[in-house]
Design a protein around this motif. Structure first.
Motif, PDB file in Angstrom:
ATOM      1  N   PRO A 102       0.817  -1.219   0.000  1.00  0.00           N
ATOM      2  CA  PRO A 102       0.000   0.000   0.000  1.00  0.00           C
ATOM      3  C   PRO A 102       0.846   1.263   0.000  1.00  0.00           C
ATOM      4  CG  PRO A 102       0.074  -0.951   2.199  1.00  0.00           C
ATOM      5  CD  PRO A 102       0.755  -1.939   1.290  1.00  0.00           C
ATOM      6  N   VAL A 103       0.241   2.336  -0.488  1.00  0.00           N
ATOM      7  CA  VAL A 103       0.843   3.661  -0.365  1.00  0.00           C
ATOM      8  C   VAL A 103       0.613   4.116   1.077  1.00  0.00           C
ATOM      9  CG1 VAL A 103       0.795   6.039  -1.174  1.00  0.00           C
ATOM     10  CG2 VAL A 103       0.385   4.165  -2.795  1.00  0.00           C
ATOM     11  N   ARG A 104       1.658   4.183   1.855  1.00  0.00           N
ATOM     12  CA  ARG A 104       1.511   4.441   3.285  1.00  0.00           C
ATOM     13  C   ARG A 104       1.574   5.932   3.637  1.00  0.00           C
ATOM     14  NH1 ARG A 104       1.479  -0.298   5.867  1.00  0.00           N
ATOM     15  NH2 ARG A 104       2.488  -2.117   4.891  1.00  0.00           N
ATOM     16  N   HIS A 105       2.382   6.699   2.886  1.00  0.00           N
ATOM     17  CA  HIS A 105       2.514   8.122   3.202  1.00  0.00           C
ATOM     18  C   HIS A 105       3.047   8.852   1.985  1.00  0.00           C
ATOM     19  CE1 HIS A 105       6.887   7.560   3.509  1.00  0.00           C
ATOM     20  NE2 HIS A 105       6.629   6.481   4.236  1.00  0.00           N
ATOM     21  N   GLY A 106       3.076  10.164   2.061  1.00  0.00           N
ATOM     22  CA  GLY A 106       3.580  10.974   0.971  1.00  0.00           C
ATOM     23  C   GLY A 106       5.085  10.884   0.815  1.00  0.00           C
ATOM     24  N   ASN A 107       5.563  11.304  -0.351  1.00  0.00           N
ATOM     25  CA  ASN A 107       6.994  11.365  -0.666  1.00  0.00           C
ATOM     26  C   ASN A 107       7.705  10.029  -0.498  1.00  0.00           C
ATOM     27  OD1 ASN A 107       6.359  14.010  -1.075  1.00  0.00           O
ATOM     28  ND2 ASN A 107       7.946  14.851   0.250  1.00  0.00           N
ATOM     29  N   GLN A 108       7.045   8.956  -0.952  1.00  0.00           N
ATOM     30  CA  GLN A 108       7.699   7.640  -1.024  1.00  0.00           C
ATOM     31  C   GLN A 108       8.340   7.501  -2.406  1.00  0.00           C
ATOM     32  OE1 GLN A 108       4.061   5.314   0.870  1.00  0.00           O
ATOM     33  NE2 GLN A 108       5.806   3.946   0.679  1.00  0.00           N
ATOM     34  N   ASP A 109       9.555   7.960  -2.538  1.00  0.00           N
ATOM     35  CA  ASP A 109      10.176   7.997  -3.865  1.00  0.00           C
ATOM     36  C   ASP A 109      10.567   6.629  -4.392  1.00  0.00           C
ATOM     37  OD1 ASP A 109       9.839  10.680  -4.154  1.00  0.00           O
ATOM     38  OD2 ASP A 109      11.849  11.225  -3.453  1.00  0.00           O
ATOM     39  N   ASP A 110      10.454   5.591  -3.559  1.00  0.00           N
ATOM     40  CA  ASP A 110      10.823   4.262  -4.022  1.00  0.00           C
ATOM     41  C   ASP A 110       9.661   3.532  -4.677  1.00  0.00           C
ATOM     42  OD1 ASP A 110       9.441   4.161  -1.622  1.00  0.00           O
ATOM     43  OD2 ASP A 110      10.431   2.324  -0.948  1.00  0.00           O
ATOM     44  N   LEU A 111       8.488   4.158  -4.776  1.00  0.00           N
ATOM     45  CA  LEU A 111       7.327   3.487  -5.351  1.00  0.00           C
ATOM     46  C   LEU A 111       7.312   3.650  -6.872  1.00  0.00           C
ATOM     47  CD1 LEU A 111       4.412   4.375  -2.896  1.00  0.00           C
ATOM     48  CD2 LEU A 111       5.656   2.218  -3.095  1.00  0.00           C
ATOM     49  N   PRO A 112       7.196   2.562  -7.614  1.00  0.00           N
ATOM     50  CA  PRO A 112       7.085   2.663  -9.076  1.00  0.00           C
ATOM     51  C   PRO A 112       5.664   3.033  -9.473  1.00  0.00           C
ATOM     52  CG  PRO A 112       6.944   0.372  -8.425  1.00  0.00           C
ATOM     53  CD  PRO A 112       7.186   1.161  -7.151  1.00  0.00           C
ATOM     54  N   ALA A 113       5.480   3.319 -10.755  1.00  0.00           N
ATOM     55  CA  ALA A 113       4.128   3.528 -11.274  1.00  0.00           C
ATOM     56  C   ALA A 113       3.382   2.200 -11.237  1.00  0.00           C
ATOM     57  CB  ALA A 113       4.195   4.060 -12.700  1.00  0.00           C
ATOM     58  N   GLU A 114       2.159   2.212 -10.731  1.00  0.00           N
ATOM     59  CA  GLU A 114       1.364   0.994 -10.663  1.00  0.00           C
ATOM     60  C   GLU A 114       0.134   1.138 -11.561  1.00  0.00           C
ATOM     61  OE1 GLU A 114       2.417  -1.584  -9.530  1.00  0.00           O
ATOM     62  OE2 GLU A 114       3.689  -1.256  -7.781  1.00  0.00           O
ATOM     63  N   GLY A 115      -0.023   0.188 -12.445  1.00  0.00           N
ATOM     64  CA  GLY A 115      -1.162   0.216 -13.347  1.00  0.00           C
ATOM     65  C   GLY A 115      -1.066  -0.906 -14.351  1.00  0.00           C
ATOM     66  N   PHE A 116      -2.106  -1.028 -15.155  1.00  0.00           N
ATOM     67  CA  PHE A 116      -2.145  -2.030 -16.220  1.00  0.00           C
ATOM     68  C   PHE A 116      -1.983  -1.391 -17.600  1.00  0.00           C
ATOM     69  CE2 PHE A 116      -4.896  -4.055 -12.899  1.00  0.00           C
ATOM     70  CZ  PHE A 116      -4.180  -5.233 -12.728  1.00  0.00           C
ATOM     71  N   ALA A 117      -1.990  -0.065 -17.672  1.00  0.00           N
ATOM     72  CA  ALA A 117      -2.031   0.658 -18.943  1.00  0.00           C
ATOM     73  C   ALA A 117      -0.622   0.894 -19.492  1.00  0.00           C
ATOM     74  CB  ALA A 117      -2.768   1.979 -18.740  1.00  0.00           C
ATOM     75  N   PRO A 118      -0.500   1.366 -20.734  1.00  0.00           N
ATOM     76  CA  PRO A 118       0.820   1.594 -21.329  1.00  0.00           C
ATOM     77  C   PRO A 118       1.585   2.716 -20.635  1.00  0.00           C
ATOM     78  CG  PRO A 118      -0.929   2.362 -22.798  1.00  0.00           C
ATOM     79  CD  PRO A 118      -1.593   1.606 -21.704  1.00  0.00           C
ATOM     80  N   ILE A 119       2.919   2.602 -20.694  1.00  0.00           N
ATOM     81  CA  ILE A 119       3.843   3.540 -20.065  1.00  0.00           C
ATOM     82  C   ILE A 119       4.387   4.498 -21.121  1.00  0.00           C
ATOM     83  CG2 ILE A 119       6.077   3.734 -18.910  1.00  0.00           C
ATOM     84  CD1 ILE A 119       4.080   2.599 -17.047  1.00  0.00           C
ATOM     85  N   ALA A 120       4.405   5.789 -20.814  1.00  0.00           N
ATOM     86  CA  ALA A 120       4.933   6.785 -21.750  1.00  0.00           C
ATOM     87  C   ALA A 120       6.440   6.627 -21.910  1.00  0.00           C
ATOM     88  CB  ALA A 120       4.596   8.188 -21.261  1.00  0.00           C
ATOM     89  N   ARG A 121       6.949   7.024 -23.061  1.00  0.00           N
ATOM     90  CA  ARG A 121       8.370   6.813 -23.359  1.00  0.00           C
ATOM     91  C   ARG A 121       9.287   7.713 -22.541  1.00  0.00           C
ATOM     92  NH1 ARG A 121       8.902   7.182 -29.413  1.00  0.00           N
ATOM     93  NH2 ARG A 121       6.832   6.255 -29.360  1.00  0.00           N
ATOM     94  N   HIS A 122       8.790   8.808 -21.965  1.00  0.00           N
ATOM     95  CA  HIS A 122       9.652   9.690 -21.175  1.00  0.00           C
ATOM     96  C   HIS A 122       9.619   9.343 -19.694  1.00  0.00           C
ATOM     97  CE1 HIS A 122       5.668  11.639 -21.152  1.00  0.00           C
ATOM     98  NE2 HIS A 122       5.997  12.122 -19.970  1.00  0.00           N
ATOM     99  N   TRP A 123       8.975   8.232 -19.319  1.00  0.00           N
ATOM    100  CA  TRP A 123       8.942   7.782 -17.920  1.00  0.00           C
ATOM    101  C   TRP A 123      10.032   6.741 -17.686  1.00  0.00           C
ATOM    102  CZ3 TRP A 123       3.152   6.732 -16.275  1.00  0.00           C
ATOM    103  CH2 TRP A 123       2.403   7.901 -16.499  1.00  0.00           C
TER     104      TRP A 123
END
Length: 391
Positions: A223-244
């Protein structure tokens, strides 16, 4: 093109005879090493339903360009659609777009959505995300102490990265017109706060006492526990943009050494450490490294209001390409099924097969024929033939 600039060589491929019931598109691309390729794709749409997929009454055809949900600020937006017009995909992409809906159209605070892919009983992909109703980040002076509130009941959750952890921000001292600072794996999400009190979600202010939207999509069990967790990746099932990130890192290193090497070069080559997986749009855990044979099973659970899960099988089709060169030689190879796009809103599955031909092969004529594997040995051989690098 400026005067004196070298011309891009014309396509070698002069004719494509498509004997399949699906549409095709031909284009040319430059690859690493300044090697030019002719590319042919075949795109077909199938009805999203249980059992073996059946062809849809109409086919969407290829997607010609990436499109952001927010066309005015594409850098701060997730992708609405991902182009099919790439050079090559070493692996197979599987991604899901649209909205996941609560079972029985009964509002729920949270549920799991699971995507699974298997080949002859062997699991190739098994991914679960926790989806929640709308929730907020209550105010706290320390962003790392802000924790997501309880979710409200909802009927559906759009599978967009705006509803996942990430975001953009500005810090105290940043000029008002300075480019925003971006969470590298998801600039459009929510949860990364700056000292200038600018929230990351939809550009809204996160001033004292004002709650702003918190993520509704997170990894099951993480789970997302708090703000500014910079170690969390993008979570989703959709396509990823090329600049990410981490996709952007696959583009390679374009440093001063690369600039000096190409200062007088007729064409700008890819970086020496360019990785062809840069052309993959699916999240890394939704790519099949060994490719797809075309008869794999898919199971989607937690996406539909009408049923707990849908189990389906890819149509079991392959496309054989008979390639003739300028000197009359003929070879046959199978097109690579490298993209499976599940569209929940349209209730369709879009498949893309790709044929990438180095122009050095001098292939001038391609004949596309639809076929299907009749034996396990055929499937194994086809699967092997789809791996590797552009032919």
């Amino acid at each position: 093109m400026t005067s004196g600039a070298p011309a891009v060589p014309p396509p070698r491929l002069q004719q494509v005879r498509n004997r399949t019931p699906f549409g095709h598109f031909q284009y040319d691309k430059m690859g690493p090493g300044i090697r030019f390729h002719d590319v042919v794709i075949v795109c077909a749409s199938f009805v999203l339903a249980a059992g073996r997929l059946e062809a849809a009454p109409r086919h969407r055809g290829p997607v010609f360009a990436d499109a952001a949900w927010d066309a005015a600020q594409p850098v701060l937006s997730s992708l609405r659609s991902a182009t099919d017009l790439v050079l090559f995909k070493p692996e197979a992409d599987i991604f899901v777009t649209g909205s996941a809906r609560a079972r029985g159209w009964t509002p729920q605070r949270e549920w799991l959505a699971t995507l699974q892919v298997a080949r002859h009983g062997t699991a190739l992909l098994d991914k679960s995300l926790r989806l929640t109703g709308p929730r907020s980040w209550p105010w706290h002076d320390d962003p790392a102490q802000r924790t997501p509130g309880d979710p409200e009941p909802t009927l559906e959750v759009p599978l967009r990265y705006e509803l996942a952890y990430g975001g953009w921000w500005r810090d105290e001292g940043d000029a008002a017109d300075a480019p925003p600072r971006l969470h590298p794996t998801n600039p459009c999400g929510s949860g990364r706060f700056g000292s200038a009190c600018r929230d990351t979600h939809a550009g809204a202010r996160h001033d004292r006492g004002v709650a702003v939207p918190a993520p509704q999509i997170e990894r099951a069990g993480v789970p997302v526990r708090h703000g500014n967790q910079d170690d969390l990746p993008a979570e989703g099932f959709a396509p990823i943009a090329r600049h990410w990130q981490p996709r952007l890192a696959l583009a390679g290193t374009y440093d001063e050494t690369w600039q000096r090497r190409h200062a007088q070069a007729p064409f700008m080559d890819y970086a020496e450490d360019f990785d062809l997986r840069f052309f993959q749009y699916a999240p890394a855990d939704q790519r099949i490294a060994e490719g797809l044979a075309g008869d794999e099973s898919l199971r989607l659970a937690g996406f539909f209001a009408s049923t707990d899960a849908l189990e389906m099988q890819l149509p079991g089709l392959c496309i054989e390409a008979w390639c003739s060169t300028g000197d009359g030689a003929e070879t046959a190879q199978f097109m690579k099924l490298d993209t499976v796009h599940v569209d929940l809103d349209e209730m369709l599955v879009h498949l893309t097969w790709r044929l990438t031909l180095d122009q050095a092969r001098n292939v001038i004529d391609v004949d596309l024929r639809l076929c299907e594997a009749e034996t396990q040995a055929d499937r194994d051989w086809r699967h092997e033939a789809r791996g590797g690098v552009p032919a």
